[in-house]
Scaffold this motif. Structure first.
Motif, PDB file in Angstrom:
ATOM      1  N   THR A  11       0.813  -1.451  -0.036  1.00 21.98           N
ATOM      2  CA  THR A  11      -0.187  -0.058   0.171  1.00 21.98           C
ATOM      3  C   THR A  11       0.923   1.372  -0.058  1.00 21.98           C
ATOM      4  O   THR A  11       0.290   2.373  -0.148  1.00 21.98           O
ATOM      5  CB  THR A  11      -0.943   0.143   1.201  1.00 21.98           C
TER       6      THR A  11
ATOM      7  N   ALA B  78       0.784   4.010  -3.137  1.00 24.60           N
ATOM      8  CA  ALA B  78      -0.531   4.652  -2.989  1.00 24.60           C
ATOM      9  C   ALA B  78      -0.674   5.747  -2.079  1.00 24.60           C
ATOM     10  O   ALA B  78      -1.068   6.766  -2.094  1.00 24.60           O
ATOM     11  CB  ALA B  78      -1.637   3.364  -3.011  1.00 24.60           C
ATOM     12  N   ARG B  79      -0.250   5.358  -0.805  1.00 20.38           N
ATOM     13  CA  ARG B  79      -0.163   6.185   0.561  1.00 20.38           C
ATOM     14  C   ARG B  79       0.869   7.315   0.087  1.00 20.38           C
ATOM     15  O   ARG B  79       0.437   8.402   0.559  1.00 20.38           O
ATOM     16  CB  ARG B  79       0.201   5.597   1.563  1.00 20.38           C
TER      17      ARG B  79
ATOM     18  N   GLU C 167       1.621   8.620  -2.765  1.00 14.88           N
ATOM     19  CA  GLU C 167       0.949   9.363  -3.883  1.00 14.88           C
ATOM     20  C   GLU C 167      -0.130  10.219  -3.193  1.00 14.88           C
ATOM     21  O   GLU C 167      -0.320  11.425  -3.576  1.00 14.88           O
ATOM     22  CB  GLU C 167       0.582   8.566  -4.890  1.00 14.88           C
ATOM     23  N   ALA C 168      -1.049   9.664  -2.425  1.00 14.44           N
ATOM     24  CA  ALA C 168      -2.054  10.447  -1.626  1.00 14.44           C
ATOM     25  C   ALA C 168      -1.678  11.398  -0.880  1.00 14.44           C
ATOM     26  O   ALA C 168      -2.121  12.784  -0.866  1.00 14.44           O
ATOM     27  CB  ALA C 168      -3.128   9.616  -0.949  1.00 14.44           C
TER      28      ALA C 168
ATOM     29  N   LEU D 213      -0.486  14.309  -3.091  1.00 16.81           N
ATOM     30  CA  LEU D 213      -1.702  14.903  -3.948  1.00 16.81           C
ATOM     31  C   LEU D 213      -2.334  15.775  -3.136  1.00 16.81           C
ATOM     32  O   LEU D 213      -2.733  16.882  -3.420  1.00 16.81           O
ATOM     33  CB  LEU D 213      -2.376  13.943  -4.442  1.00 16.81           C
ATOM     34  N   ARG D 214      -2.438  15.500  -1.745  1.00 20.35           N
ATOM     35  CA  ARG D 214      -2.974  16.473  -0.727  1.00 20.35           C
ATOM     36  C   ARG D 214      -2.271  17.401  -0.427  1.00 20.35           C
ATOM     37  O   ARG D 214      -3.070  18.500  -0.174  1.00 20.35           O
ATOM     38  CB  ARG D 214      -3.047  15.504   0.592  1.00 20.35           C
TER      39      ARG D 214
ATOM     40  N   SER E  29       2.089  16.670  -7.806  1.00 16.13           N
ATOM     41  CA  SER E  29       1.923  15.378  -8.671  1.00 16.13           C
ATOM     42  C   SER E  29       3.153  14.640  -8.905  1.00 16.13           C
ATOM     43  O   SER E  29       2.830  13.563  -9.520  1.00 16.13           O
ATOM     44  CB  SER E  29       1.149  15.979  -9.905  1.00 16.13           C
TER      45      SER E  29
END
Length: 527
Positions: free
Chosen positions: A114, A117-118, A120-121, A124-125, A129
């Motif tokens: 995971t 994805a974490r 990247e999140a 993005l927050r 990017s």
């Protein structure tokens, strides 16, 4: 056990042995606390002591829970990537080997699928990017700041330690920091001069040369309390000055009365109207009484002097800084700057400034806005001749002064006096000292080396050297001037600029500072 940070009897000194703070006692719980104070009082040092980067001279730091620190400079090594900033390169390398079928069974048991994805999140927050393999060297200062913020989001610690988190960030980046703090449920210790960010805290600790003071509430509450303290200190000083004056007046009156009595006694003795034994006894009583009175008057004078000294020390600590900018005499109709179809930048194939036209007439105030990378600083360099435009024409028709956040116009190896005389060749030493004094550098301070100054002190010195000579610059160009100023320095700069009668061209992401400038126009880049 709830998360907490306790400082007990904490002391720390600079490498030359100068105490920065002594016997500091503070406790931080799961609330958001701002750390403020003038430049040089040890705000960043305090964070580094809490984080364990520094060891105290004495005392201890006790931490219950986990901490994560966002530093002012997120880039550690030239070849580092975003993955290095997160401290997750080995974990991501393991996932790459697993996807290629090269990982061992034991390695696969440790794989965190995971993680990408974490990461990247979190990025993005924060409005970034870029991917984990992006080199930090390719990111702007503002982008590195966002990446450092994303590291904290991924870590989810009990305590955030933030050192000037909004420096170098554009409006969106600052908003990301503010949103993070506004929604943060754990503890946070935030060193900042960003008034908008400080409005989100639950308490403020002010560091001064005499220790630390805790104030409940956000920045507005802190400012009201400080204004009340300043008013009270001013009243105490006025009372102490009156008491000292009254004591001196009474002492003078007593001295004059004694002189008259001594004169009368001398006349009586010379006439011989009374027996000598009686005259000697009267003289002894008068001398004893006079001695007791003199001792009482001396004690009262000493007490008044001590009270006055204490009141002056308090007002010196609380009194805001002052910066006095001399008048320029700029006429309202005079053309200050004209740009006609200017195109330019560092990359000839991709100029960041395209076909820009602009005219400044008289004492206009213009703010240049735009996100990081939109060409704001590049535009200032084109205007001041540091970059030659590819096309178009630049006419700068008045004396100007450019002050960037690093104040590069100052030679770090030179004294402030030498820097002033270098930038103002027609001035003499008296003029240099007078100009520096108007910006808070009095007497021996003029002989300090520019390289020894804090960020806020450098800006004040730069203003003194750039604006203190003759003729005064009619155009003042500012590039993020509040980035390294403390709260008192920002207030002093705002007051000085409010009285400045020349034209102004400014870049700033500090909305409170921009409002104080009351700009006539805003030029938006990158839209």
């Amino acid at each position: 056990m709830p998360a907490s940070i306790s400082l007990s009897g904490l002391s720390w000194s600079t490498p030359d042995g100068t105490p920065l703070f002594t016997d500091l006692n503070l406790t931080f719980g799961p609330e958001r606390t701002g750390i403020v104070g003038r430049n040089g009082t040890g705000k960043s040092t305090l964070l580094r002591l809490i984080a364990g980067d520094l060891r105290p001279v004495s005392g201890q730091v006790q931490i219950a829970g986990t901490i994560a620190m966002m530093r002012q400079d997120a880039m550690e090594h030239p070849n580092d990537t975003i993955a290095d900033l997160f401290g997750k390169r080995p974990a991501l390398d393991l996932l790459d080997r697993a996807e290629a079928g090269l990982a061992e069974a034991d390695d696969l048991a440790e794989a965190d699928w995971t993680l990408p994805a974490r990461i990247e999140a979190a990025l993005l927050r924060c409005g970034l990017s870029a991917g984990p393999q992006t080199p930090l060297a390719t990111l702007s200062g503002g982008q590195r700041g966002r990446a450092a913020l994303a590291v904290l989001i991924l870590a989810e610690p009990d305590f955030l330690l933030l050192d000037e988190p909004t420096n170098n960030l554009d409006r969106d980046g600052r908003r990301a920091v503010i949103d993070l703090i506004r929604g943060w449920k754990g503890g946070a210790i935030i060193v900042s001069h960003d008034r908008e960010l400080l409005e989100e805290v639950d308490a403020i600790v002010e560091l001064t040369s005499i220790g630390a003071t805790l104030y409940g509430g956000n920045y507005s509450a802190f400012r009201r309390r400080k204004d009340t303290e300043l008013d009270a200190a001013a009243r105490d000083l006025a009372h102490a000055e009156k008491t000292r004056s009254d004591a001196a007046r009474r002492a003078q009156q007593a001295t004059e009365r004694k002189a008259r009595k001594d004169s009368a006694g001398h006349c009586a003795r010379s006439k011989g109207d009374q027996p000598k034994i009686l005259m000697d006894a009267a003289k002894g009583r008068a001398e004893a009484s006079g001695g007791a009175g003199a001792r009482l008057r001396d004690a009262r004078r000493e007490a008044a002097d001590e009270a006055l000294s204490a009141a002056r020390e308090k007002i010196e600590i609380l009194q805001p800084l002052r910066m006095d900018i001399p008048p320029t005499g700029l006429a309202p109709g005079r053309t200050v700057l004209r740009l006609d179809g200017v195109t330019g930048g560092y990359d000839p194939d991709h100029p960041v400034i395209r076909d820009l036209s602009l005219t400044i007439t008289g004492p206009e105030r213009i703010v240049i806005s735009g996100p990081n990378g939109s060409g704001k600083t590049t535009l200032l360099k084109i205007i001041t001749g540091q970059i030659v435009p590819q096309r178009g024409r630049v006419d700068l028709t008045v004396p100007f002064a450019l002050l960037d956040q690093h104040v590069r116009l100052l030679d770090p190896a030179g004294t402030l006096r030498d820097n002033f005389l270098c930038l103002n060749p027609s001035a003499d030493g008296h003029t240099a000292h007078a100009a520096l004094a108007r910006f808070g550098f009095r007497a021996a301070d003029a002989l300090r080396h520019a390289g020894e100054l804090s960020g806020g002190e450098r800006l004040r010195a730069g203003l003194a050297c750039a604006l203190g000579g003759k003729p005064s610059p009619m155009l003042l160009i500012l590039d993020e001037p509040t980035n390294h100023l403390d709260l008192d320095g920002i207030a002093a700069l705002e007051a000085a600029l409010a009285a400045y009668d020349g034209a102004m061209l400014a870049i700033s992401h500090d909305e409170a500072f921009v409002r104080s400038l009351a700009p006539d126009r805003t030029i938006h880049l990158g839209i």
